[in-house]
Design a protein around this motif. Sequence first.
Motif, PDB file in Angstrom:
ATOM      1  N   GLU A   1      21.756  57.037   8.975  1.00 62.50           N
ATOM      2  CA  GLU A   1      21.661  57.975   7.863  1.00 62.50           C
ATOM      3  C   GLU A   1      22.257  57.414   6.578  1.00 62.50           C
ATOM      4  O   GLU A   1      21.983  57.937   5.496  1.00 62.50           O
ATOM      5  N   ASP A   2      23.059  56.352   6.672  1.00 61.95           N
ATOM      6  CA  ASP A   2      23.556  55.707   5.457  1.00 61.95           C
ATOM      7  C   ASP A   2      22.405  55.220   4.589  1.00 61.95           C
ATOM      8  O   ASP A   2      22.535  55.165   3.362  1.00 61.95           O
ATOM      9  N   TYR A   3      21.293  54.861   5.226  1.00 62.70           N
ATOM     10  CA  TYR A   3      20.157  54.298   4.496  1.00 62.70           C
ATOM     11  C   TYR A   3      19.079  55.333   4.213  1.00 62.70           C
ATOM     12  O   TYR A   3      18.094  55.017   3.546  1.00 62.70           O
ATOM     13  N   TYR A   4      19.245  56.541   4.727  1.00 57.03           N
ATOM     14  CA  TYR A   4      18.266  57.593   4.497  1.00 57.03           C
ATOM     15  C   TYR A   4      18.749  58.597   3.455  1.00 57.03           C
ATOM     16  O   TYR A   4      18.039  59.558   3.155  1.00 57.03           O
ATOM     17  N   GLU A   5      19.975  58.412   2.961  1.00 57.28           N
ATOM     18  CA  GLU A   5      20.483  59.215   1.856  1.00 57.28           C
ATOM     19  C   GLU A   5      20.593  58.333   0.617  1.00 57.28           C
ATOM     20  O   GLU A   5      20.493  57.114   0.691  1.00 57.28           O
TER      21      GLU A   5
ATOM     22  N   PHE B   1      22.227  56.175  -2.322  1.00 59.80           N
ATOM     23  CA  PHE B   1      23.263  55.173  -2.096  1.00 59.80           C
ATOM     24  C   PHE B   1      24.656  55.681  -2.461  1.00 59.80           C
ATOM     25  O   PHE B   1      25.647  55.252  -1.864  1.00 59.80           O
ATOM     26  N   VAL B   2      24.772  56.621  -3.403  1.00 60.43           N
ATOM     27  CA  VAL B   2      26.081  57.169  -3.746  1.00 60.43           C
ATOM     28  C   VAL B   2      26.629  57.982  -2.574  1.00 60.43           C
ATOM     29  O   VAL B   2      27.798  57.844  -2.184  1.00 60.43           O
ATOM     30  N   VAL B   3      25.777  58.810  -1.993  1.00 59.95           N
ATOM     31  CA  VAL B   3      26.190  59.613  -0.842  1.00 59.95           C
ATOM     32  C   VAL B   3      26.477  58.717   0.357  1.00 59.95           C
ATOM     33  O   VAL B   3      27.478  58.894   1.075  1.00 59.95           O
ATOM     34  N   GLY B   4      25.606  57.734   0.586  1.00 56.17           N
ATOM     35  CA  GLY B   4      25.822  56.821   1.704  1.00 56.17           C
ATOM     36  C   GLY B   4      27.118  56.050   1.595  1.00 56.17           C
ATOM     37  O   GLY B   4      27.833  55.850   2.587  1.00 56.17           O
ATOM     38  N   THR B   5      27.465  55.620   0.379  1.00 59.73           N
ATOM     39  CA  THR B   5      28.720  54.894   0.181  1.00 59.73           C
ATOM     40  C   THR B   5      29.922  55.794   0.419  1.00 59.73           C
ATOM     41  O   THR B   5      30.904  55.399   1.065  1.00 59.73           O
ATOM     42  N   ALA B   6      29.881  57.033  -0.102  1.00 62.88           N
ATOM     43  CA  ALA B   6      30.996  57.962   0.087  1.00 62.88           C
ATOM     44  C   ALA B   6      31.218  58.269   1.570  1.00 62.88           C
ATOM     45  O   ALA B   6      32.357  58.269   2.061  1.00 62.88           O
ATOM     46  N   ILE B   7      30.132  58.522   2.299  1.00 67.96           N
ATOM     47  CA  ILE B   7      30.264  58.817   3.734  1.00 67.96           C
ATOM     48  C   ILE B   7      30.776  57.592   4.479  1.00 67.96           C
ATOM     49  O   ILE B   7      31.579  57.711   5.409  1.00 67.96           O
TER      50      ILE B   7
ATOM     51  N   PRO C   1      30.931  39.876   6.638  1.00 71.23           N
ATOM     52  CA  PRO C   1      31.103  38.859   5.603  1.00 71.23           C
ATOM     53  C   PRO C   1      32.479  38.859   4.933  1.00 71.23           C
ATOM     54  O   PRO C   1      32.616  38.263   3.859  1.00 71.23           O
ATOM     55  N   LEU C   2      33.495  39.517   5.524  1.00 68.56           N
ATOM     56  CA  LEU C   2      34.837  39.455   4.947  1.00 68.56           C
ATOM     57  C   LEU C   2      35.601  38.239   5.442  1.00 68.56           C
ATOM     58  O   LEU C   2      36.472  37.731   4.737  1.00 68.56           O
ATOM     59  N   ALA C   3      35.332  37.776   6.627  1.00 68.05           N
ATOM     60  CA  ALA C   3      35.994  36.595   7.160  1.00 68.05           C
ATOM     61  C   ALA C   3      34.974  35.859   8.040  1.00 68.05           C
ATOM     62  O   ALA C   3      34.737  36.286   9.174  1.00 68.05           O
ATOM     63  N   PRO C   4      34.344  34.789   7.519  1.00 70.63           N
ATOM     64  CA  PRO C   4      34.543  34.198   6.196  1.00 70.63           C
ATOM     65  C   PRO C   4      33.920  35.040   5.090  1.00 70.63           C
ATOM     66  O   PRO C   4      32.978  35.791   5.332  1.00 70.63           O
ATOM     67  N   MET C   5      34.465  34.899   3.899  1.00 72.28           N
ATOM     68  CA  MET C   5      34.015  35.708   2.757  1.00 72.28           C
ATOM     69  C   MET C   5      32.632  35.264   2.297  1.00 72.28           C
ATOM     70  O   MET C   5      32.382  34.082   2.057  1.00 72.28           O
ATOM     71  N   GLN C   6      31.732  36.226   2.200  1.00 73.71           N
ATOM     72  CA  GLN C   6      30.379  35.999   1.691  1.00 73.71           C
ATOM     73  C   GLN C   6      30.075  37.117   0.698  1.00 73.71           C
ATOM     74  O   GLN C   6      29.726  38.234   1.082  1.00 73.71           O
ATOM     75  N   TRP C   7      30.257  36.823  -0.551  1.00 72.48           N
ATOM     76  CA  TRP C   7      30.165  37.858  -1.576  1.00 72.48           C
ATOM     77  C   TRP C   7      28.792  38.514  -1.606  1.00 72.48           C
ATOM     78  O   TRP C   7      28.669  39.707  -1.854  1.00 72.48           O
ATOM     79  N   ARG C   8      27.757  37.722  -1.344  1.00 74.69           N
ATOM     80  CA  ARG C   8      26.394  38.259  -1.444  1.00 74.69           C
ATOM     81  C   ARG C   8      26.140  39.361  -0.433  1.00 74.69           C
ATOM     82  O   ARG C   8      25.346  40.277  -0.685  1.00 74.69           O
ATOM     83  N   SER C   9      26.797  39.297   0.728  1.00 71.22           N
ATOM     84  CA  SER C   9      26.533  40.270   1.791  1.00 71.22           C
ATOM     85  C   SER C   9      27.439  41.486   1.743  1.00 71.22           C
ATOM     86  O   SER C   9      27.300  42.388   2.567  1.00 71.22           O
ATOM     87  N   LEU C  10      28.381  41.524   0.785  1.00 65.05           N
ATOM     88  CA  LEU C  10      29.312  42.653   0.732  1.00 65.05           C
ATOM     89  C   LEU C  10      28.652  43.933   0.257  1.00 65.05           C
ATOM     90  O   LEU C  10      29.224  45.017   0.422  1.00 65.05           O
ATOM     91  N   ASN C  11      27.473  43.823  -0.360  1.00 65.37           N
ATOM     92  CA  ASN C  11      26.838  45.033  -0.888  1.00 65.37           C
ATOM     93  C   ASN C  11      26.311  45.947   0.212  1.00 65.37           C
ATOM     94  O   ASN C  11      25.788  47.015  -0.072  1.00 65.37           O
ATOM     95  N   ASP C  12      26.450  45.546   1.471  1.00 65.85           N
ATOM     96  CA  ASP C  12      26.068  46.426   2.570  1.00 65.85           C
ATOM     97  C   ASP C  12      27.219  46.630   3.544  1.00 65.85           C
ATOM     98  O   ASP C  12      27.008  47.047   4.675  1.00 65.85           O
ATOM     99  N   VAL C  13      28.450  46.347   3.095  1.00 63.30           N
ATOM    100  CA  VAL C  13      29.632  46.527   3.940  1.00 63.30           C
ATOM    101  C   VAL C  13      30.621  47.459   3.267  1.00 63.30           C
ATOM    102  O   VAL C  13      30.905  48.554   3.745  1.00 63.30           O
ATOM    103  N   LEU C  14      31.171  47.034   2.128  1.00 60.28           N
ATOM    104  CA  LEU C  14      32.140  47.879   1.425  1.00 60.28           C
ATOM    105  C   LEU C  14      31.454  49.072   0.779  1.00 60.28           C
ATOM    106  O   LEU C  14      32.085  50.101   0.565  1.00 60.28           O
TER     107      LEU C  14
ATOM    108  N   ALA D   1      24.691  49.441  -1.195  1.00 55.96           N
ATOM    109  CA  ALA D   1      24.080  49.147  -2.481  1.00 55.96           C
ATOM    110  C   ALA D   1      22.735  49.852  -2.602  1.00 55.96           C
ATOM    111  O   ALA D   1      22.071  50.147  -1.599  1.00 55.96           O
ATOM    112  N   PRO D   2      22.302  50.149  -3.836  1.00 59.16           N
ATOM    113  CA  PRO D   2      20.964  50.732  -4.012  1.00 59.16           C
ATOM    114  C   PRO D   2      19.889  49.771  -3.533  1.00 59.16           C
ATOM    115  O   PRO D   2      20.078  48.552  -3.471  1.00 59.16           O
ATOM    116  N   ARG D   3      18.744  50.324  -3.184  1.00 61.06           N
ATOM    117  CA  ARG D   3      17.692  49.538  -2.554  1.00 61.06           C
ATOM    118  C   ARG D   3      17.237  48.384  -3.444  1.00 61.06           C
ATOM    119  O   ARG D   3      16.927  47.302  -2.959  1.00 61.06           O
ATOM    120  N   TRP D   4      17.217  48.584  -4.755  1.00 59.46           N
ATOM    121  CA  TRP D   4      16.712  47.546  -5.638  1.00 59.46           C
ATOM    122  C   TRP D   4      17.708  46.402  -5.827  1.00 59.46           C
ATOM    123  O   TRP D   4      17.365  45.366  -6.421  1.00 59.46           O
TER     124      TRP D   4
END
Length: 478
Positions: free
Chosen positions: A250-254, A256-262, A427-440, A443-446
């Motif tokens: 459901e993180d991806y069906y709401e 992105f603001v709601v998904g991030t908050a949840i 992607p936090l250990a090892p750090m991969q900045w590009r992949s953090l947009n789906d962890v912390l 991110a919006p779909r675009w």
Amino acid sequence: MYTRCSDVIFHEFCIGNRMEAVLVYIDGLAHIEEVDQHVLAPLQQDFPMDCTLADIRGKIAVSSIKPVDTIAKVLEEISGGNPVLLMEREPHGLAIGLPKWEKRAIDEPSAESVLRGPREGFIESLRTNTALLRRKIRTPHLKIVTMSMGTYTSTQIALAYLEGVAAPALVEEMTNRLQRIEIDGILESVYIEELIEDNPFSPFPQLLSTERPDVASAYLLEGHVVVLIDGTPSVLIAPITFYSLLQSPEDYYERFVVGTAIRWLRYFFFLISLLGPSFYVAVITYHQEMIPNALLITMARSREQIPFPAIIEALLMESMFEALREAGARLPKQIGTAVSIVGALVIGQAAIAAGIVSAPMVMVVAITGVASFMAPRFTVGIAIRLLRFPMMVLAGFLGLLGLIMGGILILNHLFKLRSFGAPYMAPLAPMQWRSLNDVLWRAPRWLMTKRPHMTGAWNPIRQPRGQRPGPHKGETGD
């Protein structure tokens, strides 16, 4: 071989009143009506004297027919529900694809329900499950390789991956691990999971189990591989990371603001479910100066009649809560929920009235129980439930120092863990900045233009950039 097997039928007849033949099938696994109409009826008509195997095969109005030339292949086809036709003076038999399996209807998985999204789930039929994947991913690049496992069960296993997206090394490694399995039978996906995972002694799962085709399809599009097992609706996905277990469909069906908050709320209560009772025990036992005076006086008043230290209170209440949860899960659905909820309320109130535990301890255990229910995956939830007890023991003996030591040990284990070679904490250990947009955050779909690095490095581009909607349409984002 089939002596004393009353469900195995040997139907002897003559083809064209001249050639002796026998049709072997298992009653209940073969489609008897189709066999009578498309196999037996045509073969009992007149045939020329010099008829060949090709002529006989052409009379059978079934699309799926294949020759079998060994006893092992005959047994395999019969056990799979396919009738086998054996004929006099013919070195080959014919396996006729007319199985008839009883199966339940496709419905929503009860353990992975969503408010918005598809309502279909995998079932116990392997071919139905592969069809559900094909329905989601309609491309010939979706490869499904089938193999058989189990000396006695001969369970069909299917390995699915997206060619050109999944790394060939990952597909080869999964294939090798599956092919080296030697076991008498496979009845559920956990049989395979325990035989192919990297660290069998870890309480944390290294493969993700799901009953949702949309979840499996999403992971296939990211470069993962999926293992489907006949006879169970649970499929296995590899490799995974620790954060995969804390993400919900459901993180991806709401939005992105709601998904991030949840997602942040889920992370916060995940920490509470692990550290809540331990932190309370440490503070109430060794660090009372951290508690405001008014609250400390109230807590001291509630504990003045309690004969046990806080660590014993916590262990008693947590053990009772886990027992009630297991009892509610094992009882019939109609009364299981009532027993678990009413039992927790009655026992908690009775324990407070009897002076066995304090009211704050009951509240802490209740909050921890609610927090543990927020884990979207049962496998990671039960791992945290197990680790909660040694964390309470450390906090009871060493206070916050024990809590810190326990946390360091768990993090050290997680940092060393691997899932098919992929770091468990990426992607936090090892750090991969590009992949953090789906962890912390979600991110919006675009902005999700690239696949995760650990599984999508073979084909990193998910979609082109510059699809941001609104007045800034056309601007690039990454």
